[in-house]
Design an enzyme around this catalytic site. Structure first.
Site, mmCIF file in Angstrom:
data_model
loop_
_atom_site.group_PDB
_atom_site.id
_atom_site.type_symbol
_atom_site.label_atom_id
_atom_site.label_comp_id
_atom_site.label_asym_id
_atom_site.label_seq_id
_atom_site.Cartn_x
_atom_site.Cartn_y
_atom_site.Cartn_z
ATOM 1 N N THR A 144 -1.663 2.715 -9.187
ATOM 2 C CA THR A 144 -1.314 3.878 -10.005
ATOM 3 C C THR A 144 -0.587 3.420 -11.258
ATOM 4 O O THR A 144 0.424 2.716 -11.174
ATOM 5 C CB THR A 144 -0.440 4.862 -9.204
ATOM 6 O OG1 THR A 144 -1.190 5.348 -8.095
ATOM 7 C CG2 THR A 144 -0.015 6.045 -10.069
ATOM 8 N N TYR A 164 2.130 1.171 -5.962
ATOM 9 C CA TYR A 164 3.041 1.276 -7.095
ATOM 10 C C TYR A 164 3.627 -0.119 -7.302
ATOM 11 O O TYR A 164 4.298 -0.658 -6.413
ATOM 12 C CB TYR A 164 4.174 2.267 -6.812
ATOM 13 C CG TYR A 164 3.789 3.720 -6.927
ATOM 14 C CD1 TYR A 164 3.420 4.276 -8.151
ATOM 15 C CD2 TYR A 164 3.815 4.558 -5.812
ATOM 16 C CE1 TYR A 164 3.070 5.610 -8.262
ATOM 17 C CE2 TYR A 164 3.471 5.905 -5.917
ATOM 18 C CZ TYR A 164 3.100 6.419 -7.139
ATOM 19 O OH TYR A 164 2.751 7.742 -7.255
ATOM 20 N N LYS A 181 -5.656 3.833 -11.123
ATOM 21 C CA LYS A 181 -5.566 5.284 -10.949
ATOM 22 C C LYS A 181 -4.662 5.888 -12.019
ATOM 23 O O LYS A 181 -3.528 5.428 -12.210
ATOM 24 C CB LYS A 181 -5.014 5.639 -9.565
ATOM 25 C CG LYS A 181 -4.897 7.136 -9.308
ATOM 26 C CD LYS A 181 -4.396 7.410 -7.899
ATOM 27 C CE LYS A 181 -4.339 8.911 -7.623
ATOM 28 N NZ LYS A 181 -3.281 9.594 -8.409
ATOM 29 N N SER A 185 -0.802 5.870 0.568
ATOM 30 C CA SER A 185 0.211 5.735 -0.475
ATOM 31 C C SER A 185 1.236 4.657 -0.159
ATOM 32 O O SER A 185 1.635 4.469 1.000
ATOM 33 C CB SER A 185 0.929 7.078 -0.655
ATOM 34 O OG SER A 185 2.018 6.954 -1.552
ATOM 35 N N HIS A 244 -2.624 12.835 -12.455
ATOM 36 C CA HIS A 244 -1.617 12.874 -11.391
ATOM 37 C C HIS A 244 -1.371 14.306 -10.902
ATOM 38 O O HIS A 244 -0.254 14.694 -10.566
ATOM 39 C CB HIS A 244 -0.296 12.248 -11.857
ATOM 40 C CG HIS A 244 0.433 11.490 -10.773
ATOM 41 N ND1 HIS A 244 0.241 10.149 -10.553
ATOM 42 C CD2 HIS A 244 1.338 11.890 -9.851
ATOM 43 C CE1 HIS A 244 1.020 9.761 -9.546
ATOM 44 N NE2 HIS A 244 1.687 10.806 -9.107
#
Length: 369
Positions: free
Chosen positions: A168, A142, A242, A119, A266
């Site tokens: 994402t 992100y 995603k 992440s 999510h």
């Protein structure tokens, strides 16, 4: 909020034999606010509960008396070999569960030959995590308000050896997470998204009475399809989107030359009242054709869940919350044990369903009343 870790198990108890057992144990190993933050979904948790409910409604239609002695869970996706079709999902802030955070998870992933998606909001440097992984390692991005800073994250991931960029797109802002709000969750002191420490400060904004903090504020920094097109020009890494949950978005991603998608809501943590990921998976697979890579994410807790997702069109599946619970209970040992349990459950399911190879798992092996 202070962070005090409950002693971790150094052996797996006899009654800890499934992913749901880790969820049960984790409640005793995590501060209440952190547990509520992780276990909870958006708003009334309709989507969170629907993910589990719709998976449970799908049943397996076995084909008996098959020779499974040459069986195996090996598979290939996006030109990478996987020992089994399981990926560790990009779970943020893993030091909430264990002081070693993502480093312990990576250790377990490598031991059990499991791919890991790291992440943007990891609590360990992305380079240090990569050094602990010889299995497929993908970096979840992100998109940041600063394109220069976004580009610096991508370049760090490339240099560290990550092989895919998982962007994402379904969480440009937090969903309404009432359970975490009621529990008073805030990030404890000393735990942060360390890979964002050099991020430029966001521009200060002021609003007149006719404007919205959400629309004119938070969403002014949200990525668009133009940003995805820009990303494609900035990296040689294959890009996976995603959070795709509609046929139209899946078709658009494929048409743009995106390498693959993660069908996901999510974990029910952003917008509530969405369909379950498993409901949309077969529709999206039908729309994009048999060759387009699809990763599935949503309530994977059993080998039978993995089987169902593969049968409905997934190439790989992600495991989210259970890895956090296992990390909180027994660190790297817990995550490794969880992955072994899931792999063995999948092997048992495949054997009893008469599908010795991943390629044998199709929708005709399911029964939906």
């Amino acid at each position: 909020m202070s962070m005090q870790y409950v002693p971790f198990l150094d052996a797996i108890p006899q009654d800890l034999v499934s992913a749901s057992d880790y969820a049960r144990y984790a409640k005793e190993h995590l501060p209440e606010a952190i547990y509520e933050y992780v276990v909870g979904g958006g708003a009334d948790e309709i989507t969170l509960n629907r993910n589990r409910q719709k998976l449970d409604e799908i049943l397996i239609n076995p084909c008996l008396l098959q020779d499974c002695t040459n069986g195996g869970t090996d598979t290939v996706c996006l030109d990478e070999k996987f020992r089994h079709p399981i990926l560790l999902a990009p779970v943020a802030f893993q030091q909430l569960a264990h002081p070693n955070g993502e480093l312990a998870t990576a250790q377990a992933a490598d031991l059990l030959e499991t791919g890991m998606i790291v992440s943007t909001l990891a609590t360990q440097p992305l380079e240090d995590i990569a050094e602990n992984l010889t299995q497929p390692k993908w970096f979840q991005l992100y998109i940041q308000q600063s394109r220069d800073f976004t580009l610096s994250l991508i370049q760090r991931a490339e240099k560290a050896g990550y092989t895919k960029l998982v962007v994402t797109i379904d969480a440009p802002l937090h969903g309404i997470r009432n359970r975490a709000q009621r529990a008073g969750f805030v990030l404890p002191e000393g735990i942060s998204a360390v890979n964002l420490k050099d991020r430029p400060p966001l521009p200060r904004q002021s609003f007149d009475p006719s404007q919205s903090v959400v629309f004119q504020g938070m969403m002014s920094e949200a990525p668009t399809w133009d940003d995805i097109a820009w990303l494609q020009q900035q990296t040689t890494l294959p890009i996976i989107l995603k959070g795709v949950l509609s046929v139209d978005d899946a078709i658009k991603a494929k048409a743009m030359g995106i390498a693959g998608i993660v069908v996901s809501n999510h974990g029910g943590r952003t917008l509530d009242c969405l369909p379950a990921s498993i409901e949309m998976l077969p529709l999206i697979r039908q729309a994009v054709g048999p060759a387009f890579p699809i990763v599935f994410d949503g309530a994977i807790e059993r080998g039978t869940d993995i089987f169902k997702a593969l049968a409905l069109g997934a190439n790989l599946v992600c495991v989210g919350r259970p890895q956090f619970y296992a990390l909180a209970v027994a660190g790297a040992l817990g995550v490794a044990h969880l992955l072994r349990v899931l792999r063995e459950e999948l092997e048992v399911c495949m054997s009893l369903a008469g599908t010795p190879q991943i390629a044998d798992i199709h929708a005709d092996k399911l029964w939906r009343p």
